[in-house]
Design a protein around this motif. Structure first.
Motif, PDB file in Angstrom:
ATOM      1  N   VAL A  41      33.126  19.855  10.068  1.00  7.91           N
ATOM      2  CA  VAL A  41      33.444  18.492   9.618  1.00  7.91           C
ATOM      3  C   VAL A  41      32.183  17.632   9.553  1.00  7.91           C
ATOM      4  O   VAL A  41      32.075  16.753   8.685  1.00  7.91           O
ATOM      5  CB  VAL A  41      34.502  17.860  10.543  1.00  7.91           C
ATOM      6  CG1 VAL A  41      34.683  16.381  10.250  1.00  7.91           C
ATOM      7  CG2 VAL A  41      35.837  18.583  10.394  1.00  7.91           C
ATOM      8  N   GLU A  42      31.241  17.861  10.455  1.00 11.04           N
ATOM      9  CA  GLU A  42      29.970  17.143  10.379  1.00 11.04           C
ATOM     10  C   GLU A  42      29.299  17.401   9.029  1.00 11.04           C
ATOM     11  O   GLU A  42      28.690  16.503   8.438  1.00 11.04           O
ATOM     12  CB  GLU A  42      29.039  17.579  11.507  1.00 11.04           C
ATOM     13  CG  GLU A  42      29.433  17.053  12.879  1.00 11.04           C
ATOM     14  CD  GLU A  42      28.508  17.559  13.958  1.00 11.04           C
ATOM     15  OE1 GLU A  42      27.551  18.317  13.622  1.00 11.04           O
ATOM     16  OE2 GLU A  42      28.738  17.237  15.140  1.00 11.04           O
ATOM     17  N   ARG A  43      29.403  18.632   8.561  1.00 11.76           N
ATOM     18  CA  ARG A  43      28.777  18.995   7.292  1.00 11.76           C
ATOM     19  C   ARG A  43      29.623  18.577   6.093  1.00 11.76           C
ATOM     20  O   ARG A  43      29.085  18.174   5.061  1.00 11.76           O
ATOM     21  CB  ARG A  43      28.548  20.514   7.267  1.00 11.76           C
ATOM     22  CG  ARG A  43      28.006  21.038   5.966  1.00 11.76           C
ATOM     23  CD  ARG A  43      27.654  22.500   6.064  1.00 11.76           C
ATOM     24  NE  ARG A  43      26.621  22.743   7.062  1.00 11.76           N
ATOM     25  CZ  ARG A  43      26.064  23.920   7.284  1.00 11.76           C
ATOM     26  NH1 ARG A  43      26.457  24.973   6.595  1.00 11.76           N
ATOM     27  NH2 ARG A  43      25.135  24.055   8.194  1.00 11.76           N
ATOM     28  N   GLN A  44      30.931  18.697   6.230  1.00 11.93           N
ATOM     29  CA  GLN A  44      31.854  18.380   5.132  1.00 11.93           C
ATOM     30  C   GLN A  44      32.903  17.384   5.651  1.00 11.93           C
ATOM     31  O   GLN A  44      33.995  17.769   6.061  1.00 11.93           O
ATOM     32  CB  GLN A  44      32.541  19.661   4.630  1.00 11.93           C
ATOM     33  CG  GLN A  44      31.614  20.703   4.044  1.00 11.93           C
ATOM     34  CD  GLN A  44      31.059  20.289   2.688  1.00 11.93           C
ATOM     35  OE1 GLN A  44      31.503  19.314   2.090  1.00 11.93           O
ATOM     36  NE2 GLN A  44      30.096  21.052   2.181  1.00 11.93           N
ATOM     37  N   PRO A  45      32.605  16.084   5.640  1.00 13.60           N
ATOM     38  CA  PRO A  45      33.537  15.094   6.206  1.00 13.60           C
ATOM     39  C   PRO A  45      34.894  15.051   5.506  1.00 13.60           C
ATOM     40  O   PRO A  45      35.859  14.552   6.086  1.00 13.60           O
ATOM     41  CB  PRO A  45      32.783  13.764   6.018  1.00 13.60           C
ATOM     42  CG  PRO A  45      31.344  14.146   5.893  1.00 13.60           C
ATOM     43  CD  PRO A  45      31.343  15.478   5.205  1.00 13.60           C
TER      44      PRO A  45
ATOM     45  N   GLN B   4      40.160  22.156  -5.588  1.00 15.08           N
ATOM     46  CA  GLN B   4      39.289  22.197  -6.761  1.00 15.08           C
ATOM     47  C   GLN B   4      39.242  20.852  -7.468  1.00 15.08           C
ATOM     48  O   GLN B   4      38.185  20.401  -7.930  1.00 15.08           O
ATOM     49  CB  GLN B   4      39.771  23.291  -7.718  1.00 15.08           C
ATOM     50  CG  GLN B   4      39.535  24.703  -7.207  1.00 15.08           C
ATOM     51  CD  GLN B   4      40.211  25.760  -8.072  1.00 15.08           C
ATOM     52  OE1 GLN B   4      40.922  25.434  -9.016  1.00 15.08           O
ATOM     53  NE2 GLN B   4      39.985  27.014  -7.731  1.00 15.08           N
ATOM     54  N   LEU B   5      40.384  20.181  -7.544  1.00 18.44           N
ATOM     55  CA  LEU B   5      40.446  18.895  -8.235  1.00 18.44           C
ATOM     56  C   LEU B   5      39.806  17.774  -7.418  1.00 18.44           C
ATOM     57  O   LEU B   5      39.223  16.843  -7.976  1.00 18.44           O
ATOM     58  CB  LEU B   5      41.906  18.538  -8.538  1.00 18.44           C
ATOM     59  CG  LEU B   5      42.635  19.460  -9.513  1.00 18.44           C
ATOM     60  CD1 LEU B   5      44.097  19.062  -9.633  1.00 18.44           C
ATOM     61  CD2 LEU B   5      41.965  19.448 -10.887  1.00 18.44           C
ATOM     62  N   ALA B   6      39.925  17.861  -6.086  1.00 15.97           N
ATOM     63  CA  ALA B   6      39.439  16.776  -5.234  1.00 15.97           C
ATOM     64  C   ALA B   6      37.973  16.927  -4.838  1.00 15.97           C
ATOM     65  O   ALA B   6      37.322  15.946  -4.481  1.00 15.97           O
ATOM     66  CB  ALA B   6      40.296  16.686  -3.963  1.00 15.97           C
ATOM     67  N   SER B   7      37.435  18.141  -4.906  1.00 10.28           N
ATOM     68  CA  SER B   7      36.081  18.395  -4.423  1.00 10.28           C
ATOM     69  C   SER B   7      35.047  18.129  -5.503  1.00 10.28           C
ATOM     70  O   SER B   7      35.328  18.181  -6.704  1.00 10.28           O
ATOM     71  CB  SER B   7      35.959  19.840  -3.928  1.00 10.28           C
ATOM     72  OG  SER B   7      36.861  20.092  -2.867  1.00 10.28           O
ATOM     73  N   ARG B   8      33.842  17.850  -5.049  1.00 14.30           N
ATOM     74  CA  ARG B   8      32.686  17.658  -5.912  1.00 14.30           C
ATOM     75  C   ARG B   8      31.580  18.588  -5.427  1.00 14.30           C
ATOM     76  O   ARG B   8      31.639  19.087  -4.312  1.00 14.30           O
ATOM     77  CB  ARG B   8      32.205  16.204  -5.863  1.00 14.30           C
ATOM     78  CG  ARG B   8      33.246  15.191  -6.333  1.00 14.30           C
ATOM     79  CD  ARG B   8      33.473  15.311  -7.844  1.00 14.30           C
ATOM     80  NE  ARG B   8      34.449  14.317  -8.309  1.00 14.30           N
ATOM     81  CZ  ARG B   8      35.748  14.544  -8.386  1.00 14.30           C
ATOM     82  NH1 ARG B   8      36.246  15.711  -8.001  1.00 14.30           N
ATOM     83  NH2 ARG B   8      36.566  13.615  -8.832  1.00 14.30           N
ATOM     84  N   PRO B   9      30.550  18.844  -6.230  1.00 14.44           N
ATOM     85  CA  PRO B   9      29.472  19.734  -5.776  1.00 14.44           C
ATOM     86  C   PRO B   9      28.890  19.276  -4.439  1.00 14.44           C
ATOM     87  O   PRO B   9      28.444  18.136  -4.303  1.00 14.44           O
ATOM     88  CB  PRO B   9      28.437  19.620  -6.906  1.00 14.44           C
ATOM     89  CG  PRO B   9      29.253  19.291  -8.119  1.00 14.44           C
ATOM     90  CD  PRO B   9      30.352  18.408  -7.626  1.00 14.44           C
ATOM     91  N   GLY B  10      28.947  20.151  -3.451  1.00 17.02           N
ATOM     92  CA  GLY B  10      28.432  19.834  -2.129  1.00 17.02           C
ATOM     93  C   GLY B  10      29.349  18.990  -1.283  1.00 17.02           C
ATOM     94  O   GLY B  10      29.019  18.682  -0.137  1.00 17.02           O
TER      95      GLY B  10
END
Length: 317
Positions: free
Chosen positions: A114-118, A82-88
């Motif tokens: 991983v292609e979608r979320q590196p 939650q702390l490290a992620s950003r929208p999308g």
């Protein structure tokens, strides 16, 4: 004592069932891991680990501590994501367990994710069906790819688990030809009864795939007598390539051998066996950002078509 680290070491010891391998997985020395666990025992005032000349398992109190440790580690990973992620843009770890026969599809899924979320780091583990279900319920796994038929209609059904259908497993008899062809060839269909007469290399009895095959042969009034047993799908492929054994393999595994010279795959018929494979999650667990991203991909038509194309009635070359 760092309680989070001690919990992580305990979870690693439970997973690897060996002090040295657990320490290596945690990137510390074995004495450091042992000392941390002894300090945890002193803090809690309970014996956690049964020790002999080697690791002998956890005590009853240790099982209780492990359950708490896995919940704490799960919540920590949720917070970090939650702390490290950003929208999308999801960042974090996703632990995916898979039955051995579905590992090629699990790997394809991880690559597409991983292609979608590196920022995602999937971790794939090859486990038996029982280990998958236990791992999900204990929060040691985030997601599992396995036999969904195990979750319904039997006394051992797991009401705390939910399935996301992915594809139907098709079965092929794979042998090695005397004259090596440039790559995998597809031959005429073969009856299961005819396959029973061949020297079969099979997965070991605790594997659900083995139970499926035994049920088919019992239904035909035939006894399944393995010529070789292994818990490794790689060993099955190598055994077939030796020319001594044949093997019953699902489409996902046959597809990985497309470049192997001299192999012949024949679709098994009479009966036409189809086994549903799906992703499985723990219903009660609060999903991480990584798990939410994975489940979103798991229901997309493009991904489902891709999984079906690499697992089912493979086209002849």
């Amino acid at each position: 004592m760092n309680l989070i680290d001690a919990y992580r070491y305990l979870a690693a010891l439970h997973q690897h069932r060996h002090f040295g391998r657990a320490a290596a997985a945690c990137h510390i020395t074995q004495p450091a891991l042992s000392n941390a666990l002894r300090a945890l025992e002193q803090t809690l005032g309970a014996c956690i680990v049964r020790r002999g000349r080697q690791y002998e398992g956890l005590t009853a109190e240790g099982e209780q501590v492990l359950a708490t440790a896995q919940r704490v580690l799960h919540e920590q990973e949720l917070l970090l994501q939650q702390l490290a992620s950003r929208p999308g843009q999801v960042r974090g770890r996703l632990v995916i367990g898979s039955v051995p026969t579905a590992l090629p599809i699990a790997a394809r899924f991880a690559a597409r994710l991983v292609e979608r979320q590196p920022g995602l780091v999937p971790q794939l583990r090859s486990l038996s069906s029982q280990e998958l279900e236990t791992g999900l319920e204990s929060l040691a796994l985030d997601l599992a790819l396995g036999y969904t038929e195990r979750l319904a209609g039997t006394a051992s059904a797991r009401p705390r688990l939910r399935a996301w259908p992915q594809y139907l497993e098709h079965y092929h008899l794979v042998t090695c030809e005397a004259q090596a062809a440039p790559g995998l060839r597809h031959g005429a269909p073969m009856r299961w009864a005819d396959a029973a007469a061949l020297p079969l290399a099979l997965l070991t009895p605790e594997m659900h795939n083995r139970g499926i095959l035994e049920q088919v042969f019992r239904g035909l009034g035939l006894a399944l007598r393995p010529a070789l047993e292994t818990n490794s799908v790689l060993s099955l492929l190598v055994a077939v390539q030796s020319g001594t054994f044949a093997a019953v393999l699902p489409g996902a595994l046959v597809g990985t051998a497309a470049g192997a010279a001299g192999l012949l795959a024949r679709r098994l018929v009479e009966p036409e066996l189809r086994t549903p494979i799906g992703f499985i999650e723990a219903v009660a667990a609060r999903p991480s950002r990584a798990l939410e991203a994975a489940l979103a991909l798991a229901v997309e038509p493009d991904w489902l078509a891709h999984a079906a194309a690499h697992s089912g009635p493979l086209r002849a070359l």
